[in-house]
Design an enzyme around this catalytic site. Structure first.
Site, short mmCIF file in Angstrom:
data_model
loop_
_atom_site.label_atom_id
_atom_site.label_comp_id
_atom_site.label_asym_id
_atom_site.label_seq_id
_atom_site.Cartn_x
_atom_site.Cartn_y
_atom_site.Cartn_z
N SER A 124 0.69 -1.12 0.03
CA SER A 124 -0.04 0.01 0.01
C SER A 124 0.80 1.13 0.07
CB SER A 124 -0.72 -0.31 1.14
OG SER A 124 -1.65 1.40 1.64
N TYR A 148 -1.77 -1.08 10.91
CA TYR A 148 -2.07 -1.77 9.61
C TYR A 148 -1.05 -1.45 8.67
CZ TYR A 148 -3.80 -1.83 4.71
OH TYR A 148 -3.75 -1.93 3.56
N LYS A 152 1.90 -3.93 6.96
CA LYS A 152 2.50 -3.91 5.44
C LYS A 152 4.12 -3.83 5.21
CE LYS A 152 -1.56 -4.56 3.22
NZ LYS A 152 -1.89 -5.83 2.91
N PHE A 177 -2.41 2.67 -4.86
CA PHE A 177 -2.63 3.94 -4.10
C PHE A 177 -4.15 3.98 -3.70
CE2 PHE A 177 1.03 6.77 -4.05
CZ PHE A 177 1.88 5.71 -4.37
N ASN A 197 -15.06 4.27 6.07
CA ASN A 197 -14.12 4.91 6.43
C ASN A 197 -13.47 5.72 5.12
OD1 ASN A 197 -13.63 4.01 9.19
ND2 ASN A 197 -13.19 2.09 8.49
N ARG A 291 -8.71 14.90 9.79
CA ARG A 291 -8.85 13.60 10.46
C ARG A 291 -7.38 13.32 10.62
NH1 ARG A 291 -10.71 8.38 6.72
NH2 ARG A 291 -8.95 8.91 5.42
N PRO A 292 -7.08 12.90 12.05
CA PRO A 292 -5.85 12.81 12.56
C PRO A 292 -5.09 11.66 11.68
CG PRO A 292 -7.38 12.78 14.31
CD PRO A 292 -8.19 12.94 13.06
P1 NAD Z 1 -11.29 -6.66 1.18
O1 NAD Z 1 -11.35 -6.71 2.62
O2 NAD Z 1 -12.28 -6.39 0.56
O3 NAD Z 1 -10.57 -8.19 0.98
C1 NAD Z 1 -9.47 -8.84 1.56
C2 NAD Z 1 -10.22 -10.32 1.55
O4 NAD Z 1 -9.59 -11.11 2.33
C3 NAD Z 1 -11.75 -10.47 2.16
O5 NAD Z 1 -12.58 -11.26 1.30
C4 NAD Z 1 -11.62 -11.17 3.51
O6 NAD Z 1 -12.62 -11.96 3.64
C5 NAD Z 1 -10.27 -12.00 3.04
N1 NAD Z 1 -9.50 -12.44 4.36
C6 NAD Z 1 -8.90 -11.51 5.36
N2 NAD Z 1 -8.34 -12.25 6.16
C7 NAD Z 1 -8.43 -13.63 5.87
C8 NAD Z 1 -8.03 -14.77 6.42
N3 NAD Z 1 -7.18 -14.88 7.36
N4 NAD Z 1 -8.39 -15.90 5.78
C9 NAD Z 1 -8.91 -15.96 4.82
N5 NAD Z 1 -9.47 -14.81 4.08
C10 NAD Z 1 -9.19 -13.52 4.64
O7 NAD Z 1 -9.85 -5.78 0.89
P2 NAD Z 1 -9.41 -5.32 -0.28
O8 NAD Z 1 -9.65 -3.66 -0.51
O9 NAD Z 1 -9.58 -6.05 -1.58
O10 NAD Z 1 -7.56 -5.32 -0.04
C11 NAD Z 1 -7.05 -6.32 -0.62
C12 NAD Z 1 -5.69 -6.19 -0.32
O11 NAD Z 1 -4.99 -4.99 -0.73
C13 NAD Z 1 -5.40 -6.11 1.17
O12 NAD Z 1 -4.23 -6.91 1.70
C14 NAD Z 1 -5.37 -4.55 1.56
O13 NAD Z 1 -4.50 -4.49 2.66
C15 NAD Z 1 -4.44 -4.07 0.23
N6 NAD Z 1 -4.77 -2.94 0.09
C16 NAD Z 1 -6.12 -2.50 -0.10
C17 NAD Z 1 -6.17 -1.11 -0.38
C18 NAD Z 1 -7.59 -0.51 -0.33
O14 NAD Z 1 -7.81 0.82 -0.26
N7 NAD Z 1 -8.43 -1.19 -0.73
C19 NAD Z 1 -5.18 -0.16 -0.44
C20 NAD Z 1 -3.84 -0.76 -0.32
C21 NAD Z 1 -3.76 -2.10 -0.09
C1 WQD Z 2 -9.04 9.69 0.98
C2 WQD Z 2 -9.15 11.35 1.13
C3 WQD Z 2 -9.50 12.03 3.70
C4 WQD Z 2 -13.40 9.98 3.87
C5 WQD Z 2 -6.53 4.91 3.15
C6 WQD Z 2 -5.44 4.05 3.99
C7 WQD Z 2 -4.40 3.68 2.96
C8 WQD Z 2 -5.36 2.64 1.77
C9 WQD Z 2 -6.23 3.61 1.07
C10 WQD Z 2 -5.27 0.26 2.36
C11 WQD Z 2 -8.45 11.93 2.44
C12 WQD Z 2 -10.74 12.38 2.88
C13 WQD Z 2 -11.83 10.58 3.62
C14 WQD Z 2 -14.14 10.86 4.35
C15 WQD Z 2 -12.86 12.62 3.71
N1 WQD Z 2 -5.65 1.49 2.28
N2 WQD Z 2 -11.93 11.80 3.20
N3 WQD Z 2 -14.06 12.27 4.23
O1 WQD Z 2 -6.80 7.96 3.96
O2 WQD Z 2 -5.77 8.01 1.43
O3 WQD Z 2 -6.00 5.88 2.51
O4 WQD Z 2 -7.17 3.85 2.22
O5 WQD Z 2 -3.65 0.26 2.21
O6 WQD Z 2 -3.75 2.86 3.62
O7 WQD Z 2 -5.02 5.26 4.81
O8 WQD Z 2 -8.02 7.20 1.74
O9 WQD Z 2 -10.58 7.20 1.21
O10 WQD Z 2 -9.90 7.30 3.76
O11 WQD Z 2 -9.41 9.37 1.98
O12 WQD Z 2 -12.92 13.91 3.43
O13 WQD Z 2 -15.43 10.67 5.12
O14 WQD Z 2 -10.53 11.79 1.60
O15 WQD Z 2 -9.07 13.03 4.26
O16 WQD Z 2 -8.12 13.32 2.13
P1 WQD Z 2 -6.63 7.40 2.55
P2 WQD Z 2 -9.60 7.59 2.02
#
Ligand code: NAD
Ligand code: WQD
Length: 348
Positions: A124, A148, A152, A177, A197, A291-292
């Site tokens: 991430s 979290y 990673k 991203f 969130n 947001r902190p």
């Molecule tokens: P998601 O929660 O939709 O998908 C994760 C899946 O993993 C879910 O289906 C959940 O049920 C499954 N899972 C979690 N723990 C498990 C376990 N112990 N055993 C079996 N299954 C399990 O999340 P996503 O948005 O699809 O994210 C996928 C990956 O990408 C994650 O590793 C997340 O950290 C990473 N990621 C996501 C974002 C984002 O903004 N969505 C950004 C950067 C990185």
């Molecule tokens: C985007 C922008 C907020 C909600 C997070 C994780 C990151 C990655 C992606 C997993 C920011 C603003 C948000 C709201 C708002 N996930 N915002 N009102 O914070 O960039 O990244 O998700 O790896 O690790 O930190 O994404 O979608 O929460 O926020 O104004 O109700 O929207 O302040 O500027 P973020 P986000």
């Protein structure tokens, strides 16, 4: 030979499974539905007209996971399974370390035992902490500001260490991203538990009338309009980046690390405007305190992925918003209502 996709029922995993099936790959999904719904599996079959194997297994359970390795001829793994909510990770750090680190250790140990060489890891942009400038390059300093992000970063470090020790392994660390959007069919998309969130799922819930108004976190950042800037990327583009990463691993490349973003930064107000245009409704919002933990700006340099993977994000913000809206408006309650009528069977 099969690709094992952990977390394949989740948001990014389900979109990636579709791309894999469309490439003609054999796919084995493992998921415990801790953050997803079994109906997704039927929807993937409906979209692709293809089938795959599925195991309802918790990847922290090494014995159950081993059955998957025994019963299948796995040559590559895409590891999505993790908990991913930043705020929740601060409240439940042990759960996050146990799930995210514990399950990865199990998978890496089983990879060694069953001689699997190719591994793609969902990292991430959070590993860049508060970057000193944008665009962010892969060689920028890394840091974590919450559990979290720490999971990673720790996993990335583990992967770097095991590659030093074993030059027959091929590992792609992909730093996503901000994924948004949904499959064009409107059949699958993001379904967060409870109040979202992240920005896009919050906006879509406001647009569909489930939430009253959006709080914009901070209007005084040093950005073009004072609100936070991010690199939003269409989840289908992101999914295709995984196909390209697998191709790269097949060239025996060792460890590689790529940003997957578009290289463009959009503010919160930009996204609200683009989404309003896509759905034809005003999105009520108010600007509140920051947001902190949030940073002002975060967008990727994508030149390494462009050059070395031959991958580039193709969808723009308009398509991202249209596709998020199609998913949400077709499924105002996510998979929940559909689940009762549609789900027939879940293979275990
Ligand atoms: P998601 O929660 O939709 O998908 C994760 C899946 O993993 C879910 O289906 C959940 O049920 C499954 N899972 C979690 N723990 C498990 C376990 N112990 N055993 C079996 N299954 C399990 O999340 P996503 O948005 O699809 O994210 C996928 C990956 O990408 C994650 O590793 C997340 O950290 C990473 N990621 C996501 C974002 C984002 O903004 N969505 C950004 C950067 C990185
Ligand atoms: C985007 C922008 C907020 C909600 C997070 C994780 C990151 C990655 C992606 C997993 C920011 C603003 C948000 C709201 C708002 N996930 N915002 N009102 O914070 O960039 O990244 O998700 O790896 O690790 O930190 O994404 O979608 O929460 O926020 O104004 O109700 O929207 O302040 O500027 P973020 P986000």
């Amino acid at each position: 030979m099969s690709v094992l996709v952990t977390g394949g029922a989740g948001y990014i995993g389900s979109h990636t499974v579709i791309e894999l099936l469309e490439e003609g790959k054999e796919v084995v999904i493992v998921d415990n539905f801790s953050n997803s719904n079994p109906i997704v599996l039927d929807r993937i079959r409906e979209i692709t007209n293809e089938d795959f194997k599925f195991y309802k297994v918790d990847t922290t359970n090494s014995d159950e996971l081993e059955v998957v390795f025994k019963e299948n001829n796995i040559d590559s793994i895409i590891h999505f399974a993790a908990y991913k909510a930043v705020g929740e990770s601060v409240a439940k750090p042990l759960e996050y370390y146990t799930n995210n680190i514990g399950n990865t250790l199990n998978i890496l140990n089983l990879m060694r035992k069953y001689n699997v060489k190719n591994f793609v890891f969902s990292s991430s942009a959070t590993v860049y902490g508060d970057p000193h400038s944008c665009p962010i390059f892969e060689n920028f300093p890394l840091s974590a500001t919450n559990p979290y992000g720490a999971t990673k970063l720790m996993i990335e470090d583990m992967l770097r260490d095991i590659c030093k020790d074993n030059d027959s392994l091929n590992i792609a660390i992909l730093r996503y991203f901000n994924p948004i959007g949904a499959h064009i069919s409107g059949l699958i998309g993001e379904e967060p538990n409870g109040i979202p969130n992240n920005l896009m799922p919050y906006i879509t819930k406001v647009a569909v009338g489930k939430l009253k108004e959006l709080s914009v976190f901070g209007g005084d950042y040093n950005t073009h309009d004072g609100t936070g800037v991010r690199d939003y990327i269409h989840v289908v583009d992101l999914a295709r980046g995984h196909i390209k990463a697998l191709e790269k691993l097949n060239t025996n490349c060792g460890l590689v690390t790529y940003n997957l973003g578009t290289g463009n930064g959009y503010s919160v107000l930009d996204l609200i405007k683009a989404f309003s245009e896509a759905c034809g409704k005003e999105i009520p919002y108010k600007i509140v305190d920051r947001r902190p933990g949030d940073i002002a700006m975060c967008y990727a340099s994508t030149s390494n992925a462009n050059k070395e993977l031959g991958w580039k994000a193709e969808f723009g913000i308009k398509e991202m918003c249209e596709d998020s809206w199609r998913w949400q408006s077709n499924n105002p309650d996510g998979y929940t209502t559909a689940y009762i009528d549609e789900v027939t069977s879940v293979a275990e």
